[in-house]
Design a protein around this motif. Structure first.
Motif, PDB file in Angstrom:
ATOM      1  N   MET A  80      12.835  -1.337   7.206  1.00  0.00           N
ATOM      2  CA  MET A  80      11.376  -1.300   7.298  1.00  0.00           C
ATOM      3  C   MET A  80      10.928   0.152   7.308  1.00  0.00           C
ATOM      4  N   LEU A  81      10.316   0.568   6.207  1.00  0.00           N
ATOM      5  CA  LEU A  81       9.780   1.920   6.091  1.00  0.00           C
ATOM      6  C   LEU A  81       8.361   1.898   6.637  1.00  0.00           C
ATOM      7  N   THR A  82       8.161   2.507   7.787  1.00  0.00           N
ATOM      8  CA  THR A  82       6.884   2.411   8.481  1.00  0.00           C
ATOM      9  C   THR A  82       5.822   3.309   7.842  1.00  0.00           C
ATOM     10  N   GLU A  83       4.590   3.062   8.248  1.00  0.00           N
ATOM     11  CA  GLU A  83       3.429   3.708   7.648  1.00  0.00           C
ATOM     12  C   GLU A  83       3.562   5.223   7.604  1.00  0.00           C
ATOM     13  N   GLY A 143       0.789  -1.230   0.000  1.00  0.00           N
ATOM     14  CA  GLY A 143       0.000   0.000   0.000  1.00  0.00           C
ATOM     15  C   GLY A 143       0.814   1.269   0.000  1.00  0.00           C
ATOM     16  N   CYS A 144       1.950   1.264  -0.679  1.00  0.00           N
ATOM     17  CA  CYS A 144       2.836   2.426  -0.666  1.00  0.00           C
ATOM     18  C   CYS A 144       3.052   2.927  -2.088  1.00  0.00           C
ATOM     19  N   ILE A 145       3.838   3.984  -2.213  1.00  0.00           N
ATOM     20  CA  ILE A 145       4.185   4.552  -3.513  1.00  0.00           C
ATOM     21  C   ILE A 145       5.698   4.500  -3.656  1.00  0.00           C
ATOM     22  N   ILE A 146       6.145   3.982  -4.790  1.00  0.00           N
ATOM     23  CA  ILE A 146       7.561   4.021  -5.132  1.00  0.00           C
ATOM     24  C   ILE A 146       7.656   4.826  -6.417  1.00  0.00           C
ATOM     25  N   GLU A 147       8.280   5.968  -6.327  1.00  0.00           N
ATOM     26  CA  GLU A 147       8.379   6.844  -7.488  1.00  0.00           C
ATOM     27  C   GLU A 147       9.383   6.291  -8.501  1.00  0.00           C
TER      28      GLU A 147
END
Length: 193
Positions: free
Chosen positions: A139-142, A107-111
């Motif tokens: 771990m890149l948190t919310e 549920g994230c965005i990777i440009e």
């Protein structure tokens, strides 16, 4: 519901429509045997999804741009809309993105030109900026936002330094390697079946 194989060049791949959504995979994309591509997934030209990955868009959407790669054993998922969160958490992956082996992208965005290292995790509403790198095992948190050209590492991930031009060129070489290697694997898989 049974899995379907969408045409030649995708042997051993589970492509599963659900909730009236069927994956939309560009003809030039390489999808390795053992993968499951489920629901509202879009995969762009010359992208690759490597052996035993799961892309499950049963509650929102997953979009992968052009020439991006999702490496072996990775999982990509999303979250639906909820009270107070009408947009939910789709997973949006830009062009020329590298996602390392056994990563979890949720549920994230990777440009464009972002990089996710081996075994790393990126959670809902996080953003990895263009030419940025989430280190292996991080771990890149919310909701965390990595600005362009940054390196973040750790659990939870935090800013470490800005990336050099040489590091960014290395990532671009990785994209080119995977785009070319996907063609060789596509041919080998086709010949094996």
């Amino acid at each position: 519901m049974t899995a379907i194989n969408r045409g030649a060049g995708r042997p051993g791949v589970n492509i599963i429509p659900i909730h009236s959504k069927t994956p939309n995979i560009h003809d030039s994309a390489f999808i390795a045997p053992g993968c499951s591509i489920i629901g509202d997934v879009t995969i762009g030209a010359d992208s690759s999804v490597w052996y035993n990955c799961v892309l499950r868009a049963d509650v929102s959407q997953i979009v992968i741009g052009e020439r991006s790669n999702i490496q072996d054993g990775s999982i990509v998922h999303c979250d639906p809309e909820r009270p107070g969160d009408p947009d939910g958490s789709p997973c949006i992956i830009g062009d020329d993105v590298l996602v390392g082996h056994i990563a979890m992208i949720h549920g994230c965005i990777i440009e464009d030109r972002g990089f996710v290292g081996l075994g790393a995790i990126a959670m809902n509403k996080a953003r990895i900026g263009s030419d940025a790198m989430l280190a292996a095992g991080a771990m890149l948190t919310e909701g965390k936002v990595m600005e362009p050209r940054q390196l973040w590492a750790g659990r939870p991930a935090r800013f470490m330094k800005d990336l050099t031009d040489a590091a960014i060129m290395g990532m671009r070489m990785g994209v080119a390697h995977y785009a070319e290697n996907a063609k060789a694997h596509g041919k080998a898989v086709g010949e094996a079946f």
